[in-house]
Design an enzyme around this catalytic site. Structure first.
Site, mmCIF file in Angstrom:
data_model
loop_
_atom_site.group_PDB
_atom_site.id
_atom_site.type_symbol
_atom_site.label_atom_id
_atom_site.label_comp_id
_atom_site.label_asym_id
_atom_site.label_seq_id
_atom_site.Cartn_x
_atom_site.Cartn_y
_atom_site.Cartn_z
ATOM 1 N N ASN A 47 0.374 -1.448 0.557
ATOM 2 C CA ASN A 47 0.093 0.198 -0.147
ATOM 3 C C ASN A 47 1.002 1.165 0.221
ATOM 4 O OD1 ASN A 47 0.067 -1.158 2.937
ATOM 5 N ND2 ASN A 47 -1.276 0.625 3.136
ATOM 6 N N ASP A 48 0.948 2.503 0.599
ATOM 7 C CA ASP A 48 1.116 3.295 0.852
ATOM 8 C C ASP A 48 2.949 3.706 0.775
ATOM 9 O OD1 ASP A 48 -0.914 3.641 2.233
ATOM 10 O OD2 ASP A 48 -0.298 4.593 3.695
ATOM 11 N N SER A 75 2.852 3.956 8.004
ATOM 12 C CA SER A 75 3.542 4.618 7.676
ATOM 13 C C SER A 75 4.712 5.743 7.797
ATOM 14 C CB SER A 75 2.587 5.042 6.425
ATOM 15 O OG SER A 75 1.674 4.367 5.678
ATOM 16 N N GLU A 113 -5.246 10.452 7.086
ATOM 17 C CA GLU A 113 -3.993 10.031 6.878
ATOM 18 C C GLU A 113 -2.978 11.203 5.898
ATOM 19 O OE1 GLU A 113 -5.257 5.464 7.988
ATOM 20 O OE2 GLU A 113 -6.158 6.781 5.837
HETATM 21 N N1 DQQ Z 1 -1.709 3.304 5.268
HETATM 22 C C1 DQQ Z 1 -0.919 3.053 6.063
HETATM 23 C C2 DQQ Z 1 -1.344 4.190 7.700
HETATM 24 C C3 DQQ Z 1 -1.816 4.992 6.836
HETATM 25 C C4 DQQ Z 1 -2.715 3.982 6.134
HETATM 26 C C5 DQQ Z 1 -1.184 1.702 7.270
HETATM 27 C C6 DQQ Z 1 -2.894 4.678 5.009
HETATM 28 O O1 DQQ Z 1 -0.072 3.914 7.954
HETATM 29 O O2 DQQ Z 1 -2.575 5.959 7.516
HETATM 30 O O3 DQQ Z 1 -0.528 0.128 6.232
HETATM 31 O O4 DQQ Z 1 -3.397 3.541 3.685
#
Ligand code: DQQ
Length: 504
Positions: A39-40, A101, A223
């Site tokens: 993901n991020d 993240s 976020e």
């Molecule tokens: N994904 C992360 C978080 C963030 C979120 C966790 C946003 O830190 O807030 O994988 O996609």
């Protein structure tokens, strides 16, 4: 970071990378994790001529669970080398349920990660220091470096970091939400990245303005906050979040001064809404602002599990300031190196029937670039990932109202896939036109990943035709008075050509 936690799942995990590589929906020139979950974007940095892209990674399964930090490097923002996994959740400690993240900063020559350690349903700020090549990381024994959110605040959530140096001191924003009020970015101050003083909220949204479903609702939590300057404008980017209902990237333009951010205007960062999420940006050595975001999956959980991978990193975007005061986004020019087999068409006047010249353009790895002119009332439709019978197709539509000076960019996905388990909801947003109705359109197709840029606005999404080998057609039709000044098309060479190691 040791990998000794990971023993039994390895054989299965290796199979994930093989399966991921074989999936026809897997992009070939967008960055993806070797397998499992991505993901991020995190820790984005340009150092000694190398771009470092860290990312939220689960090498064990295509599911958001026990998140690690993956790491890849590039000297050109086009080709990528997998680097050792940077952070693994601890067996004990504040990040035993995930390393969420964060960012990378240079602390007087010591590369330092600031991230959210997750334990239970709580996230707290943690720090790790790295070797000069950024390959090996040591977690700070004092983690978490902030033991709890500020006292007296009733928060919906508290995580993700933006850290920078200002007048010799460190400053940090942590994403949060004030219950009953709205999303916020909490400002902190420090001399050493370890001991932090809470200053106050930099800016707080108003969750009561708008509602879930509105693409510009600022949500109940922010976020991945990201504060940066483009020319003389300060930008506070965030991902508007609300439990179960809202995920979309927005930004305020305005002025950051004296511990406060005074907003001028709120904008949508990507019209794909939840399809492009949690962006992070960094300035490179040439002074360019480069931004990446996460393109999440739009197919069913079973299909994702079978595929062995989940999540695509957007193409790197160059962010500048547009003439209208909003951000202008384009893919970085370096990506043109992947272009092959140029087809140049136009000028021509498109009509209601498909333009035959476009039969020369076919593929699932394409870069299409057009200069269009739309008179009031005109609509231009560019179809991609189209089967010969037209049963599956994805349409990028630009429509100018009779009275409006702008156009509406619409991604029509109702026929993108015959699989009822894929997300085919449309996406749309406003696009500025030049005074004569001209607009630059760029469409990048990479199997299931699709990124559209029109007049500097962006719209990213995912499409999953059920007949991926046949869904390679491109078409162009129009109604009203429209003109195609030029249409250039290229095949894009693949960057990833073999299965990759899940634990490089
Ligand atoms: N994904 C992360 C978080 C963030 C979120 C966790 C946003 O830190 O807030 O994988 O996609």
């Amino acid at each position: 970071m040791t990998h000794d936690l990971i023993t039994a799942p390895q054989p299965l995990a290796e199979d994930l990378a093989e399966r991921a590589f074989r999936d026809p929906h897997r992009p070939r020139y967008h960055f993806t994790a070797p397998g499992g979950w991505l993901n991020d974007p995190n820790g984005l940095t340009h150092r000694d001529g190398v771009y470092h892209l860290f990312y939220q990674y689960n090498p064990l399964a295509p599911a958001h669970h026990r998140i690690h930090w993956g790491h890849a490097t590039s000297t050109d923002l086009v080709t990528w080398t997998d680097e050792p996994v940077a952070l693994v959740p601890g067996t004990t400690g504040p990040d035993r349920d995930g390393c969420w993240s964060g960012v990378l900063v240079d602390d007087g020559g010591v590369p330092t990660l600031v991230y959210s350690g997750r334990h239970g349903d709580r996230e707290l700020p943690c720090v790790a220091t790295g070797t000069p090549d950024l390959r090996h990381w040591t977690k700070d024994p004092g983690n978490p470096v902030i033991a709890a959110p500020p006292e007296g605040l009733d928060l919906t959530a508290y995580r993700d970091h933006c850290v920078w140096k200002e007048d010799g001191r460190w400053r940090q924003l942590i994403g949060a939400g004030l219950r009953g009020q709205g999303g916020t970015a909490l400002l902190y101050d420090s001399e050493d990245l370890r001991s932090w003083r809470y200053v106050g909220p930099l800016l707080t949204g108003d969750a009561g303005t708008g509602r879930s479903g509105d693409p510009d609702w600022t949500g109940t939590m922010w976020e991945c906050v990201d504060l940066f300057r483009v020319e003389d404008t300060d930008v506070l980017a965030f991902s508007a979040w609300d439990e179960g209902t809202t995920h979309h990237p927005l930004y305020w333009t305005g002025r950051y001064e004296g511990d406060r951010f005074t907003p001028t205007a709120l904008h949508r960062l990507d019209y794909g809404q939840n399809h492009f999420y949690a962006p992070q940006s960094a300035r490179d050595a040439a002074g360019r602002r480069i931004l990446f975001g996460w393109l999440q999956e739009g197919r069913g959980e079973d299909a994702t599990a079978r595929a062995g991978w989940s999540g695509v990193m957007s193409l790197p975007r160059l962010v500048t300031l547009g003439a209208d005061g909003a951000l202008h986004q384009t893919p970085v020019p370096e990506l043109a190196r992947l272009r092959r087999d140029h087809v140049a068409l136009g000028p021509f006047t498109p009509g209601p029937g498909p333009e035959p010249a476009l039969d020369a353009i076919r593929g699932d790895q394409l870069d299409l670039e057009a200069t269009l002119r739309l008179a009031p009332g005109a609509v231009v439709r560019l179809g991609v990932r189209e089967t010969p019978d037209g049963a599956e197709r994805t349409v990028v539509e630009l429509a100018r109202e009779t009275t409006a000076p702008n156009a509406t960019l619409r991604l029509r996905r109702e026929a993108s896939s015959l699989d009822p388990d894929t997300d085919t909801t449309p996406r749309s947003g406003e696009v500025p036109l030049a005074a004569d109705g001209t607009v630059e359109l760029r469409v990048l197709v990479d199997h299931s990943a699709l990124e559209v840029f029109a007049g500097g606005r962006a719209l990213a999404s995912r499409v999953y035709p059920t007949r991926p080998d046949e869904a390679v057609g491109v078409s162009l039709t129009a109604s009203g008075e429209a003109r195609v000044h030029r249409l250039d098309a290229w095949h894009m060479a693949p960057v990833f050509t073999a299965p990759r190691a899940l634990w490089p």
